[in-house]
Every structure is written in C-alpha cells, then in structure tokens.
Design a protein around this motif. Structure first.
Motif, mmCIF file in Angstrom:
data_model
loop_
_atom_site.group_PDB
_atom_site.id
_atom_site.type_symbol
_atom_site.label_atom_id
_atom_site.label_comp_id
_atom_site.label_asym_id
_atom_site.label_seq_id
_atom_site.Cartn_x
_atom_site.Cartn_y
_atom_site.Cartn_z
ATOM 1 N N ASP A 1 0.845 -1.199 0.000
ATOM 2 C CA ASP A 1 0.000 0.000 0.000
ATOM 3 C C ASP A 1 0.881 1.250 0.000
ATOM 4 O OD1 ASP A 1 -2.230 -1.659 0.255
ATOM 5 O OD2 ASP A 1 -1.951 -1.769 2.418
ATOM 6 N N LEU A 51 -14.464 1.047 -0.524
ATOM 7 C CA LEU A 51 -12.996 1.005 -0.520
ATOM 8 C C LEU A 51 -12.555 -0.257 -1.230
ATOM 9 C CD1 LEU A 51 -11.513 1.963 2.996
ATOM 10 C CD2 LEU A 51 -11.712 3.370 0.956
ATOM 11 N N THR A 52 -11.470 -0.163 -1.988
ATOM 12 C CA THR A 52 -10.949 -1.348 -2.682
ATOM 13 C C THR A 52 -9.539 -1.707 -2.218
ATOM 14 O OG1 THR A 52 -10.106 0.018 -4.501
ATOM 15 C CG2 THR A 52 -12.353 -0.846 -4.725
ATOM 16 N N ALA A 53 -9.029 -0.992 -1.210
ATOM 17 C CA ALA A 53 -7.686 -1.273 -0.693
ATOM 18 C C ALA A 53 -7.548 -0.611 0.679
ATOM 19 C CB ALA A 53 -6.619 -0.705 -1.637
ATOM 20 N N ASN A 54 -6.534 -1.052 1.434
ATOM 21 C CA ASN A 54 -6.159 -0.327 2.645
ATOM 22 C C ASN A 54 -5.570 1.021 2.247
ATOM 23 O OD1 ASN A 54 -6.801 -2.467 4.443
ATOM 24 N ND2 ASN A 54 -4.851 -3.452 3.981
ATOM 25 N N ASN A 89 -15.624 -2.275 3.120
ATOM 26 C CA ASN A 89 -15.286 -3.553 2.489
ATOM 27 C C ASN A 89 -14.290 -4.348 3.337
ATOM 28 O OD1 ASN A 89 -15.852 -5.196 0.326
ATOM 29 N ND2 ASN A 89 -14.320 -4.290 -1.039
ATOM 30 N N TYR A 91 -11.616 -3.131 4.735
ATOM 31 C CA TYR A 91 -10.280 -2.541 4.663
ATOM 32 C C TYR A 91 -10.040 -1.547 5.802
ATOM 33 C CZ TYR A 91 -9.656 -4.644 0.048
ATOM 34 O OH TYR A 91 -9.526 -5.536 -0.985
ATOM 35 N N THR A 92 -8.790 -1.126 5.939
ATOM 36 C CA THR A 92 -8.369 -0.256 7.033
ATOM 37 C C THR A 92 -7.816 1.059 6.503
ATOM 38 O OG1 THR A 92 -7.812 -2.148 8.441
ATOM 39 C CG2 THR A 92 -6.778 -0.042 9.009
#
Length: 298
Positions: A1, A51-54, A89, A91-92
């Motif tokens: 990330d 969200l699709t990622a941290n 989703n 994620y963080t």
C-alpha cells in the motif's frame, strides 16, 4: 500500500455511484477527492462508495469529510454533510491525523467524517490522532468529535477504531452548547443505530465540559446500540473553566444518553472496559442516562 503523499486525485478509481456499481476509492488521494468535493458542497445523497484497498494517510494533516456543521444545529443551511453510503469492504484506513499538540485544530467537527447522513459500514480505522479545540459560534461552544464521525445521522455497522489518541479542549469563552466527544462517534442522532462496532485508545478532555464516552459522546432519542464495545481510557479535567455552568458527563461507553422509555430505545449486548477518571457525572458504562433501556451490558 502506497502511503498518501498529500495530493488530491481528479476522480475516483471507478464506478458510477449506484448500489450495483459504487464509486471506488483505492488510495489516499481519492479519499481526499471525496473530502474536497463534500467540503465544496456536494452531499452525494443516496450515492454509494466502496474502498478497494487499505489506505495509509501517513499522519499528514487530515480535513474531515464534511468539515463544518454548526449551522445545522442553529437551523441554518450553511453546513457540510456526507449523505452517501460508505462501505469500507473490511479494509483499514490508518494514520489519520487531525491537528497536533502544538497546533490543535479549531473546528466544530472532528473525525474521518465530520457529519454523516448515510450508512457507514465494514470500515476499520487504525492510528487516529485528534488534537482539537471546539469553536465559539455566536457565543455557543460547538465541538463534535469522534474517530469515525463527529456527528452521525445515519446507521453505522461493523466499524472498528484502534489506537485512538484524542485530546480536546474548549475555547476561553462561550456557553457549552454542543460539545460531544466519543471514541467512535461524537453524537449519534435519534432513530439511528450502531451495531457491531468498537473503539480502543485514549481520550483526554482538558476543560471539564461536555458529554464524553468511549464509544459515543451524546446519544440521541430513539437511538440503538447493539453488540458494541469500547476499551478507551477517559481522562477528563475536573476543573470547570470560569463562567461555565455544569460539568462533564463521562462514561466508558456513552457520555450522555437521551432516551424515551420506549422498548425501541435499547442499548443491548454492549460492554466497556476502559478506565474513567474525572468529570462530574461519571460511570464505567455511562455518565448520565435518561430513559434508555439497557439489556445485557456491563
């Protein structure tokens, strides 16, 4: 990330905002694009986000999504609110930083979101640092602070806050009207709910005012909290600033609850484990409660 470098994207990663095809947010710059759009007056009413990622916000100064709310409390229209639905989703979002010890932010809302009206779900926040001073607005002290949102007028499901460090204070003058501080949400509006949420960390309040809770500061009428918990150490000043009236309501889960004696107004299957020190009306679970039904909590 990749950690956020302070830039703002020109668009979301994809999507059209429908339930089937939500706007996608994949990095810090796109999250800031959302914030800047909302803070320019876009509400995204009924639109959907995922969200699709941290996302690592890298400890850079964060401006809440919907960064001005006091006019809403006075019945006006000059305020900002995020009225879309936001699905984390699972994620963080990490390293959220609002104000600093040497330069606390003076504002009326504090949090990843300032004020929400839609549903926020499945989101984790880790490492949230807030150093703030509430605002004197026409003689009234207004400050709504929570790691997730200062004010929530929509449901919150399965959202978790870890490693919170919040320090709040009031300005030198003004009547404390809406000074509500929670580890998760500052104020939860009536007829909404929080389900399967948690917060852990520390909250310090330096003026001895307000409603301060490990999960929620001020709970509205007909609001529900279920299957949620807080492990937040609360340290609230006992000294009340001169010319102020009353003192702080401080509780491990809820600072102050305003309920109807109504089977629907329920706090159930919740617990609080943080140490509570200071305040005038203080409790391990709640500071002060009016007419709420509490079931299976400790």
């Amino acid at each position: 990330d990749d950690a956020w470098n302070g830039s703002t994207a020109a668009a979301f990663a994809g999507g059209t905002g429908t339930a089937e095809d939500p706007y996608q947010i994949a990095n810090g710059a796109q999250l800031v694009y959302l914030a800047s759009s909302v803070n320019s007056g876009e509400t995204y009413t009924g639109k959907n986000f995922v969200l699709t990622a941290n996302i690592d916000l890298n400890g850079l100064p964060w401006t809440p999504i919907a960064n001005s709310f006091s006019d809403a409390l006075f019945g006006g229209s000059d305020y900002r609110v995020f009225a879309g639905n936001f699905d984390g989703n699972g994620y963080t979002i990490s390293n959220v930083s609002i104000g600093s010890e040497t330069a606390p932010l003076e504002s009326d809302v504090f949090g990843l979101f300032g004020a929400t009206e839609g549903k926020i779900s499945n989101l984790n926040l880790d490492g949230v640092t807030i150093c703030g001073i509430a605002k004197n607005v026409s003689g009234y002290v207004i400050g709504l602070a929570g790691a997730l949102a200062g004010s929530a007028s929509g449901p919150i499901e399965n959202c978790h806050v870890t490693n919170l460090s919040m320090t709040m204070n009031t300005p030198d003058s003004g009547w404390t009207a809406a000074y509500w501080i929670g580890g998760h949400v500052g104020a939860l509006d009536g007829s909404q709910y929080i389900e399967e949420c948690s917060a852990s960390g520390t909250i310090k309040e330096l003026s001895g005012k307000g409603s301060i809770g490990g999960l929620i500061g001020e709970l509205g009428r007909e609001a529900k909290i279920t299957y949620s918990h807080a492990d937040v150490a609360l340290d609230v000043a006992l000294d009340v600033k001169p010319n102020y009236y009353g003192g702080a309501d401080v509780g491990g889960l809820i600072g102050k609850g305003n309920g109807n004696k109504d089977p629907e107004t329920v706090i159930s299957n919740c617990y609080a484990t943080g140490n509570v020190t200071g305040g005038v009306y203080s409790g391990g679970f709640a500071g002060s409660l009016w007419g709420l039904n509490i079931k299976n909590c400790y």
